[in-house]
Design a protein around this motif. Structure first.
Motif, PDB file in Angstrom:
ATOM      1  N   ASP A 165       7.801 -42.396   2.442  1.00  0.00           N
ATOM      2  CA  ASP A 165       8.454 -41.800   3.076  1.00  0.00           C
ATOM      3  C   ASP A 165       9.629 -42.086   4.741  1.00  0.00           C
ATOM      4  N   SER A 166      10.709 -42.047   3.895  1.00  0.00           N
ATOM      5  CA  SER A 166      11.814 -42.679   5.368  1.00  0.00           C
ATOM      6  C   SER A 166      11.341 -42.506   6.940  1.00  0.00           C
ATOM      7  N   GLU A 167      11.152 -40.746   7.007  1.00  0.00           N
ATOM      8  CA  GLU A 167      10.906 -40.495   8.214  1.00  0.00           C
ATOM      9  C   GLU A 167       9.468 -41.390   9.028  1.00  0.00           C
ATOM     10  N   SER A 170       9.688 -44.715   9.257  1.00  0.00           N
ATOM     11  CA  SER A 170      10.314 -45.271  11.385  1.00  0.00           C
ATOM     12  C   SER A 170       9.685 -44.731  11.978  1.00  0.00           C
ATOM     13  N   THR A 189      13.433 -36.308  11.308  1.00  0.00           N
ATOM     14  CA  THR A 189      14.676 -35.482  10.959  1.00  0.00           C
ATOM     15  C   THR A 189      14.918 -34.612   9.958  1.00  0.00           C
ATOM     16  N   SER A 191      18.451 -33.984   7.124  1.00  0.00           N
ATOM     17  CA  SER A 191      19.652 -33.610   6.924  1.00  0.00           C
ATOM     18  C   SER A 191      20.162 -31.836   7.373  1.00  0.00           C
ATOM     19  N   TRP A 217      21.360 -37.623   0.577  1.00  0.00           N
ATOM     20  CA  TRP A 217      20.287 -38.845   0.340  1.00  0.00           C
ATOM     21  C   TRP A 217      20.775 -38.229  -1.604  1.00  0.00           C
ATOM     22  N   LYS A 233      10.161 -30.954   4.609  1.00  0.00           N
ATOM     23  CA  LYS A 233       9.826 -30.733   5.880  1.00  0.00           C
ATOM     24  C   LYS A 233       8.331 -30.380   6.474  1.00  0.00           C
ATOM     25  N   SER A 259      21.757 -38.116   9.109  1.00  0.00           N
ATOM     26  CA  SER A 259      20.931 -38.735   8.313  1.00  0.00           C
ATOM     27  C   SER A 259      20.686 -40.358   8.854  1.00  0.00           C
ATOM     28  N   HIS A 262      16.139 -41.299  11.609  1.00  0.00           N
ATOM     29  CA  HIS A 262      15.337 -40.495  10.823  1.00  0.00           C
ATOM     30  C   HIS A 262      13.525 -40.248  11.223  1.00  0.00           C
ATOM     31  N   PRO A 279      21.259 -44.197   4.988  1.00  0.00           N
ATOM     32  CA  PRO A 279      20.007 -43.429   3.998  1.00  0.00           C
ATOM     33  C   PRO A 279      20.008 -43.810   2.671  1.00  0.00           C
TER      34      PRO A 279
END
Ligand code: NDP
Ligand code: MG
Length: 397
Positions: A165-167, A170, A189, A191, A217, A233, A259, A262, A279
């Motif tokens: 998962d990108s968040e 990061s 974050t 979008s 995305w 989220k 986006s 992240h 993204p």
């Protein structure tokens, strides 16, 4: 090494990071053997792209999907993979979620990429844990449903869980070099999805096509709807809580329509560290499999333009708070929210309910639930089954 990183390295199951020594070891080692579960989906296919770009370092040895047998078999042929499993019943290969679990547990797998969508992904996570195989985790639902059980088992069995998962990917970068005490707050974050800026009560005529039209995305349908309701989220707060042992009070959602950032970490001195990246899910996937590798489409800062931030509108998008409340109630409550969400999102995609009705179904289901502690897998699955039935009967009216 600081306290947090030390604990990330030394605690199995908290091993989100890989040391320099590991990098060197990986450079000389044979290709890592991957089981790509959910290979026919958005994350699954991006994973195969990363494998193709790194043939000396990554090799697919097992593939699994839900029901798309033809595509699974084509991928297996193209990649020379002989071990496959399908969740849907079939005679041509091992089938059923039990077959996916067994495949994820196989001994000659180094990393299980869990790119299955929804609750079925928990079986894959549990399979990897059964076999002591490391996990590159896209399936956040596993942690939402059974975060405590999964993280406990990962620690016992020395299994590393690396977030895709990108968040969360990061966050691993942003936390580097900081101890737990030094972290005042982390930001995930969002979008804001296709309906950012719309007021509460204006969602009833939203079409499935509009909801699937994500501004930044490109993802599978379920997570795209989760992004439009902002439930994504909420699920990610629960995921971060279990992955990083952060109290929910330290995890905040901030809307960032571009986006590009992240996740961010605010340190105790008030300064904020952010990670900027395009993204493109191939970056966090690659990072989970080959930390420190080169990535071919780096960010061009001069083309970025403005980066903006705003508070989420909790009146229009109540599901972040619904997820937080479930996390606070604990035990089976997050599993119930997850299952009710899956049922409500499925019903919306089948045009049985309006977009605006999704949050109400979830809220009414969780309101009818008395949470129990999660000791066993059965505790999770009982709550999941109860919530599916309850949400289903609310939809049926
Ligand atoms: P997709 O819908 O594109 O793909 C889902 C995959 O899961 C497919 O391979 C599908 O197989 C398989 N699948 C579906 N149902 C079952 C089942 N019952 N048992 C086993 N396999 C099943 O989803 P995404 O790739 O978008 O998402 C996958 C996971 O990654 C989700 O948990 C999502 O939240 C997470 N994630 C996704 C991101 C993204 O950018 N897409 C970003 C961050 C997290 P088949 O094709 O045969 O149906
Ligand atoms: Mg995410």
């Amino acid at each position: 090494m600081n306290e947090l990183l030390e604990s990330l390295y030394s605690q199995p199951g908290r091993d989100h990071e890989v040391s320099l020594l590991d990098h060197l070891r990986m450079r000389q080692a044979k290709p890592l053997r991957l089981a790509v579960m959910g290979c026919t989906g958005s994350i699954g296919k991006s994973t195969i792209d990363i494998v193709r770009a790194n043939p000396d370092r990554l090799r697919v040895v097992a593939l699994a999907a839900g029901s798309n047998e033809a595509e699974l078999m084509k991928m297996a042929r193209d990649l020379g993979v002989t071990r496959t499993a399908l969740a849907k019943s079939t005679t041509s290969m091992p089938s059923g979620v039990g077959a996916l679990r067994a495949l994820a547990a196989e001994e000659d797998v180094d990393i299980v990429v869990n790119a299955v969508v929804g609750a079925a992904g928990l079986e894959v996570t549990l399979g990897a844990l059964d076999g002591g195989n490391d996990i590159a985790l896209a399936n956040k639902e596993s942690l939402v449903m059974a975060g405590e059980l999964v993280m406990r088992r990962a620690a016992e069995r020395k299994v590393a869980i690396r977030p895709i998962d990108s968040e969360h990917s990061s966050l691993v970068s942003c936390m580097r070099g900081r101890t737990g005490r030094e972290i005042r707050r982390v930001y995930l974050t969002a979008s804001g999805g296709p309906f950012r800026g719309r007021a509460k009560g204006t969602f009833d005529n939203v079409t499935v096509e509009e909801a699937l039209n994500h501004p930044t995305w490109s993802m599978g349908p379920k997570i795209t709807i989760d992004s439009a309701t902002l439930m994504n989220k909420g699920l990610e707060i629960i995921e971060a809580h279990f992955l990083f042992e952060l109290p929910a009070s330290k995890i905040e959602v901030i809307v960032h329509p571009q986006s590009i950032i992240h996740a961010m970490v605010q340190h105790s001195d008030g300064s904020v560290v952010a990670e900027l990246a395009p993204p493109d899910m191939r970056l966090p996937i690659q990072r989970a499999l080959l930390p420190g590798g080169n990535f071919q489409s780096p960010l061009d800062l001069t083309r970025l333009g403005a980066l903006t931030f705003e508070q989420p509108d909790h009146a229009a998008f109540p599901l972040i708070l619904v997820a937080c409340e479930a996390l606070a109630r604990g035990g089976t409550a997050p599993a119930v929210v997850n299952a009710a969400n899956e049922i409500a999102v499925g019903a919306f995609l089948e045009k049985k309910i309006s977009f605006g009705a999704i949050s109400g179904i979830i809220q009414r289901t969780i309101a009818a639930h008395t949470p129990h502690p999660v000791e066993t897998e059965a505790d999770v699955y009982d709550a999941d089954a109860w919530a599916r039935k309850e949400a289903g009967s609310l939809i049926a009216g």
